[in-house]
Write a protein that holds these residues in place. Structure first.
Motif, short mmCIF file in Angstrom:
data_model
loop_
_atom_site.label_atom_id
_atom_site.label_comp_id
_atom_site.label_asym_id
_atom_site.label_seq_id
_atom_site.Cartn_x
_atom_site.Cartn_y
_atom_site.Cartn_z
N ARG A 14 0.84 -1.20 0.00
CA ARG A 14 0.00 0.00 0.00
C ARG A 14 0.88 1.25 0.00
NH1 ARG A 14 -4.97 0.42 3.98
NH2 ARG A 14 -5.50 -1.31 2.62
N GLN A 15 1.95 1.21 0.77
CA GLN A 15 2.85 2.36 0.82
C GLN A 15 3.51 2.60 -0.54
OE1 GLN A 15 6.11 2.01 3.56
NE2 GLN A 15 6.61 4.18 3.47
N ASN A 18 0.94 4.11 -2.85
CA ASN A 18 0.71 5.52 -2.54
C ASN A 18 1.87 6.38 -3.03
OD1 ASN A 18 -1.74 5.06 -1.35
ND2 ASN A 18 -0.94 4.99 0.73
N THR A 22 1.67 9.35 -5.82
CA THR A 22 2.18 10.69 -5.53
C THR A 22 3.22 11.10 -6.55
OG1 THR A 22 1.75 10.37 -3.18
CG2 THR A 22 3.28 12.11 -3.77
#
Length: 66
Positions: A14-15, A18, A22
């Protein structure tokens, strides 16, 4: 050996997802800002060239002569 092939095809965490989102957003913003700067520079250059073409050669800053 089979462990290394499963690492190659793993899903991002998930990181990581993300961070990737970004990164894409930031790159899109930078790309659009660069395009806007380029468009503005072209527009200003065209205006400057039009103004310079409209001047006569004897109109170019003769006020400084004594």
């Amino acid at each position: 050996m089979s462990g290394s092939s499963s690492d190659d095809h793993r899903r991002p965490t998930r990181q990581e997802a993300n961070l990737a989102a970004t990164d894409r957003a930031a790159r899109d913003i930078l790309r659009s800002e660069a395009e806007a700067r380029r468009d503005q520079a072209e527009r200003l250059k065209a205006i400057r060239l039009e103004r310079e073409a409209g001047r006569r050669p004897d109109d170019e800053d003769t006020s400084s002569g004594a």
